[in-house]
Design a protein around this motif. Sequence first.
Motif, mmCIF file in Angstrom:
data_model
loop_
_atom_site.group_PDB
_atom_site.id
_atom_site.type_symbol
_atom_site.label_atom_id
_atom_site.label_comp_id
_atom_site.label_asym_id
_atom_site.label_seq_id
_atom_site.Cartn_x
_atom_site.Cartn_y
_atom_site.Cartn_z
ATOM 1 N N ASP A 1 4.786 27.194 4.685
ATOM 2 C CA ASP A 1 3.518 27.240 5.244
ATOM 3 C C ASP A 1 2.693 28.131 3.865
ATOM 4 N N ASN B 1 -1.413 23.444 2.870
ATOM 5 C CA ASN B 1 -1.108 24.972 3.064
ATOM 6 C C ASN B 1 -0.871 25.578 1.621
ATOM 7 N N GLU C 1 -3.762 34.562 9.216
ATOM 8 C CA GLU C 1 -3.632 33.634 7.991
ATOM 9 C C GLU C 1 -4.142 34.095 6.991
ATOM 10 N N ASN D 1 -7.979 24.509 5.952
ATOM 11 C CA ASN D 1 -6.605 25.404 6.236
ATOM 12 C C ASN D 1 -6.752 26.425 5.211
#
Length: 302
Positions: free
Chosen positions: A208, A157, A18, A109
């Motif tokens: 995402d 996200n 990520e 996140n």
Amino acid sequence: MKTFEARLLYDARATLGEGPVWNDAEQALYWVDIQPGLLHRLVPGAGVQVAADRNWQAPMPIGCFAFTRDGQILAAGSDGYGYLKPEGDQAVFQSVCDPEADKPYNRFNDGKCDAQGRFLAGSMASRHDGVRTPGGFYSLDPSGTCRTLLDDVSTSNGLAFTADGRTLYYIDSPTNEVAAFDYDPENGTIANRRVVARVDEGPGKTPDGMTIDIEGNLWVAVWGGSHIWCIDPATGDRLAEIRVPAIRTTSCCFGGPDYKTLFITSARVGLSDEELAKSPLSGGVFAVEPGVAGLPFPRFGA
Ligand code: CA
């Protein structure tokens, strides 16, 4: 609609790759494997699997990070915001603030800096003993003040700013929406949420991470979709598709000497043995030149 095929850059087999960030000064791609708390640095080479990657072990899951104007790394993870300091093979965490210290099952996140040097990052809601704890979306000022921008998100996200800094695009994944907010660069506040595109592809497939190009179009990774969409936020139209040989595409960013390469991260987490056999490169880092450039990442700090 144009279609591109992404090539494997590094067979990372990441659990949850990520947060890719291009470091212009080093000509290197930094990214994280969230769950094991690994900060990676990848120097792209020519062709497949010749990229050089090394990593540092953080003491907890790290969701995202940004470089600072004085050359440090500011991250956000399961213990809130803090500096990550690579030392040997470790990344020491030095806490700055934790706006969710009272929510032990949430973690940060995705996140990104605005042009003024604030670091915006959101968290993921958790469910424990049947009780849902909402996530939030926060902005950390270079002075160290943290403020809440949104107080009930599910899976915070992708985010991206327009070049003029006055619009923030934002994804809370379970909504299947790419939203836009008016952004006030002076005060760092958001207002006037509206939906600019829906990414509705069925169960297990949600928008995402994302980035933006110099023409103002969005590049949105679809978790579970094996692809990235290029979306015109003015119309919601899909302009291009990048096919990725990984099931769980997670995020992307532009980089390279001219910012014309799109780097893509992916994940293996939750895939069955059968899915992994079909998609063995899941968890890899990929690259493609889609014919448009991106912009350098703003850094954290005054
Ligand atoms: Ca993500």
